[in-house]
Design an enzyme around this catalytic site. Structure first.
Site, PDB file in Angstrom:
ATOM      1  N   ASP A  79       0.883  -1.173   0.000  1.00  0.00           N
ATOM      2  CA  ASP A  79       0.000   0.000   0.000  1.00  0.00           C
ATOM      3  C   ASP A  79       0.918   1.220   0.000  1.00  0.00           C
ATOM      4  O   ASP A  79       1.716   1.403   0.931  1.00  0.00           O
ATOM      5  CB  ASP A  79      -0.845  -0.047   1.287  1.00  0.00           C
ATOM      6  CG  ASP A  79      -1.750   1.163   1.453  1.00  0.00           C
ATOM      7  OD1 ASP A  79      -1.563   2.163   0.721  1.00  0.00           O
ATOM      8  OD2 ASP A  79      -2.624   1.112   2.328  1.00  0.00           O
ATOM      9  N   TYR A 171      -8.818  15.260  -4.793  1.00  0.00           N
ATOM     10  CA  TYR A 171      -8.079  14.752  -5.955  1.00  0.00           C
ATOM     11  C   TYR A 171      -7.296  15.879  -6.625  1.00  0.00           C
ATOM     12  O   TYR A 171      -6.112  15.731  -6.932  1.00  0.00           O
ATOM     13  CB  TYR A 171      -9.058  14.108  -6.944  1.00  0.00           C
ATOM     14  CG  TYR A 171      -8.371  13.432  -8.113  1.00  0.00           C
ATOM     15  CD1 TYR A 171      -7.735  12.204  -7.943  1.00  0.00           C
ATOM     16  CD2 TYR A 171      -8.351  14.005  -9.386  1.00  0.00           C
ATOM     17  CE1 TYR A 171      -7.091  11.571  -8.995  1.00  0.00           C
ATOM     18  CE2 TYR A 171      -7.721  13.377 -10.445  1.00  0.00           C
ATOM     19  CZ  TYR A 171      -7.089  12.165 -10.248  1.00  0.00           C
ATOM     20  OH  TYR A 171      -6.454  11.547 -11.304  1.00  0.00           O
ATOM     21  N   LYS A 175      -3.236  16.223  -6.968  1.00  0.00           N
ATOM     22  CA  LYS A 175      -2.503  16.211  -8.240  1.00  0.00           C
ATOM     23  C   LYS A 175      -1.688  17.487  -8.424  1.00  0.00           C
ATOM     24  O   LYS A 175      -0.630  17.475  -9.054  1.00  0.00           O
ATOM     25  CB  LYS A 175      -3.479  15.987  -9.399  1.00  0.00           C
ATOM     26  CG  LYS A 175      -4.074  14.583  -9.400  1.00  0.00           C
ATOM     27  CD  LYS A 175      -2.983  13.519  -9.455  1.00  0.00           C
ATOM     28  CE  LYS A 175      -3.523  12.108  -9.382  1.00  0.00           C
ATOM     29  NZ  LYS A 175      -2.462  11.083  -9.403  1.00  0.00           N
TER      30      LYS A 175
HETATM   31  N1  LIG Z   1      -8.009   7.605 -15.559  1.00  0.00           N
HETATM   32  C1  LIG Z   1      -7.829   8.900 -15.809  1.00  0.00           C
HETATM   33  O1  LIG Z   1      -8.601   9.536 -16.543  1.00  0.00           O
HETATM   34  C2  LIG Z   1      -6.640   9.613 -15.225  1.00  0.00           C
HETATM   35  C3  LIG Z   1      -6.406  10.937 -15.644  1.00  0.00           C
HETATM   36  C4  LIG Z   1      -5.319  11.624 -15.111  1.00  0.00           C
HETATM   37  C5  LIG Z   1      -4.486  10.997 -14.199  1.00  0.00           C
HETATM   38  N2  LIG Z   1      -4.747   9.716 -13.799  1.00  0.00           N
HETATM   39  C6  LIG Z   1      -3.863   9.124 -12.804  1.00  0.00           C
HETATM   40  O2  LIG Z   1      -3.244   7.972 -13.337  1.00  0.00           O
HETATM   41  C7  LIG Z   1      -2.956   7.055 -12.276  1.00  0.00           C
HETATM   42  C8  LIG Z   1      -3.521   5.696 -12.632  1.00  0.00           C
HETATM   43  O3  LIG Z   1      -4.922   5.843 -12.817  1.00  0.00           O
HETATM   44  P1  LIG Z   1      -5.843   4.705 -13.458  1.00  0.00           P
HETATM   45  O4  LIG Z   1      -6.935   5.411 -14.183  1.00  0.00           O
HETATM   46  O5  LIG Z   1      -5.009   3.701 -14.180  1.00  0.00           O
HETATM   47  O6  LIG Z   1      -6.456   4.098 -12.121  1.00  0.00           O
HETATM   48  P2  LIG Z   1      -7.074   2.646 -11.834  1.00  0.00           P
HETATM   49  O7  LIG Z   1      -8.043   2.851 -10.727  1.00  0.00           O
HETATM   50  O8  LIG Z   1      -7.546   2.008 -13.101  1.00  0.00           O
HETATM   51  O9  LIG Z   1      -5.796   1.838 -11.287  1.00  0.00           O
HETATM   52  C9  LIG Z   1      -5.133   2.248 -10.122  1.00  0.00           C
HETATM   53  C10 LIG Z   1      -4.268   1.126  -9.594  1.00  0.00           C
HETATM   54  O10 LIG Z   1      -3.669   1.602  -8.372  1.00  0.00           O
HETATM   55  C11 LIG Z   1      -3.835   0.615  -7.370  1.00  0.00           C
HETATM   56  N3  LIG Z   1      -3.872   1.248  -6.059  1.00  0.00           N
HETATM   57  C12 LIG Z   1      -4.886   1.992  -5.532  1.00  0.00           C
HETATM   58  N4  LIG Z   1      -4.575   2.367  -4.288  1.00  0.00           N
HETATM   59  C13 LIG Z   1      -3.352   1.870  -4.019  1.00  0.00           C
HETATM   60  C14 LIG Z   1      -2.501   1.921  -2.894  1.00  0.00           C
HETATM   61  N5  LIG Z   1      -2.872   2.547  -1.764  1.00  0.00           N
HETATM   62  N6  LIG Z   1      -1.291   1.305  -2.948  1.00  0.00           N
HETATM   63  C15 LIG Z   1      -0.910   0.655  -4.077  1.00  0.00           C
HETATM   64  N7  LIG Z   1      -1.686   0.548  -5.167  1.00  0.00           N
HETATM   65  C16 LIG Z   1      -2.889   1.157  -5.145  1.00  0.00           C
HETATM   66  C17 LIG Z   1      -5.150  -0.071  -7.705  1.00  0.00           C
HETATM   67  O11 LIG Z   1      -5.244  -1.360  -7.090  1.00  0.00           O
HETATM   68  C18 LIG Z   1      -5.072  -0.131  -9.223  1.00  0.00           C
HETATM   69  O12 LIG Z   1      -4.390  -1.293  -9.655  1.00  0.00           O
HETATM   70  C19 LIG Z   1      -3.578   7.663 -11.014  1.00  0.00           C
HETATM   71  O13 LIG Z   1      -2.583   8.336 -10.269  1.00  0.00           O
HETATM   72  C20 LIG Z   1      -4.589   8.643 -11.562  1.00  0.00           C
HETATM   73  O14 LIG Z   1      -4.858   9.677 -10.659  1.00  0.00           O
HETATM   74  C21 LIG Z   1      -5.785   9.006 -14.300  1.00  0.00           C
END
Ligand SMILES: NC(=O)c1ccc[n+]([C@@H]2O[C@H](COP(=O)([O-])OP(=O)(O)OC[C@H]3O[C@@H](n4cnc5c(N)ncnc54)[C@H](O)[C@@H]3O)[C@@H](O)[C@H]2O)c1
Length: 307
Positions: A79, A171, A175
């Site tokens: 985590d 959030y 960021k």
């Molecule tokens: N999806 C979007 O539109 C988007 C846009 C901008 C930025 N992001 C950023 O990209 C990154 C990945 O996003 P995503 O869309 O792939 O998310 P997702 O929810 O599809 O995947 C996130 C992963 O992180 C893991 N995770 C969550 N909490 C955790 C913790 N405490 N310790 C370890 N692992 C943990 C989850 O199990 C999952 O495998 C994030 O930081 C998100 O903020 C996403």
């Protein structure tokens, strides 16, 4: 137009060929590698010849990704908000591969939609603990390795770092903090021969997006406020490609889709106008009322807003 601007910036800011980072035979740590962007990036870099450490709180998801790979993959359940656990996770990567060249602090979560007034304070702490402190916990224990290898760190921020944050402020706050973390790290590591960059995304088609924008009616209405082309969605492969390209170029920043670049660059002026317009927009007021009326938090009751 913005694609041309981005290409031009990329060429101007690209390092000379000798400074490029080829991930073949390098060791890359990725948090949140069990699904979404992290998973797609892990698969891409593994296919490019990197050894990858897949760190995720979801052991089953990370293990499934690891099983689809071979000897060069290591699955570690951790985590990111657990400082000691992350130090142990990074130690395991070091023990297994003997070095760490690249760290991608990607794991992130979203809060329940709420205004600051109606928010469960615990949800604020949870998001900051994972998205901000989690980035520190991921990067800090690996920095001696990164410096020794003259490697690269990527912190995954978002266009949320500079977009309006109503109804999801933990959030957006997180960021913006990640962006500052990455900028500071970039300058600090330059003094010791390593590099760091910030990755920004608009909307990526992942479980996170489905949960916040598609399966939540208020989220869908909030998303509908985004004008074209900011509402464009990219795939996880596009997102992974953007980060992988940034690693190869040791880029200070990557942004995908590129249509967000003008807003990213001119945010100072745009946000002054935008915030003032949003504060006066009846559609936004209506959304805020709907979000507040939905939140029922026994620990932090609020008086419903008269309509
Ligand atoms: N999806 C979007 O539109 C988007 C846009 C901008 C930025 N992001 C950023 O990209 C990154 C990945 O996003 P995503 O869309 O792939 O998310 P997702 O929810 O599809 O995947 C996130 C992963 O992180 C893991 N995770 C969550 N909490 C955790 C913790 N405490 N310790 C370890 N692992 C943990 C989850 O199990 C999952 O495998 C994030 O930081 C998100 O903020 C996403």
């Amino acid at each position: 137009m913005s694609v041309v601007v981005v290409d031009l910036l990329r060429q101007l800011l690209s390092p000379p060929a000798e400074h490029r980072l080829d991930v073949r035979d390098r060791v890359v740590v990725i948090t949140g590698a069990g699904t979404g962007i992290g998973r797609a990036l892990a698969e891409k870099l593994y296919a490019s010849g990197a050894s990858v450490a897949l760190i995720d709180i979801d052991q089953a998801a990370a293990a499934a990704v690891g099983r689809s790979m071979g000897e060069r993959a290591l699955v570690v359940r951790a985590d990111v908000s657990d400082r000691i656990g992350m130090r142990e996770a990074i130690s395991r990567v070091r023990e297994r591969f003997g070095r760490i060249d690249v760290v991608v602090a990607n794991a992130g979560v979203v809060p329940e939609p709420a205004t600051i007034r109606t928010m469960n304070p615990g949800d604020f702490d949870r998001v900051i603990g994972i998205n901000v402190t989690g980035v520190f916990n991921t990067v800090h224990p690996a920095l001696e390795d990164i410096v020794a290898a003259k490697g690269h760190v990527v912190v995954v921020s978002s266009a949320a770092a500079f977009a309006p944050g109503m109804a999801g402020s933990p959030y957006m706050v997180s960021k913006a903090a990640v962006e500052q973390f990455g900028r500071a790290l970039r300058v600090e590591l330059a003094a010791v021969g390593a590099t760091a960059g910030v990755a920004y995304f608009g909307i990526v088609d992942t479980a996170m997006t489905h949960g916040t924008l598609d399966e939540d009616d208020l989220g869908a209405d909030l998303g509908a406020l985004l004008p074209w082309p900011l509402n464009l969605r990219i795939t996880v492969r596009d997102a992974a490609e953007s980060i992988a390209d940034g690693i190869a170029r040791r880029a200070a920043r990557t942004i995908a889709p590129p249509q967000w670049e003008p807003y990213a660059l001119f945010r100072g002026v745009i946000n002054v106008v935008l915030d003032s317009r949003l504060a006066r927009d009846p559609r936004v007021h209506d959304l805020i009322h709907r979000v507040e009326q939905r939140v029922i938090d026994v620990d932090h009751p609020v008086t419903p807003i008269p309509r």
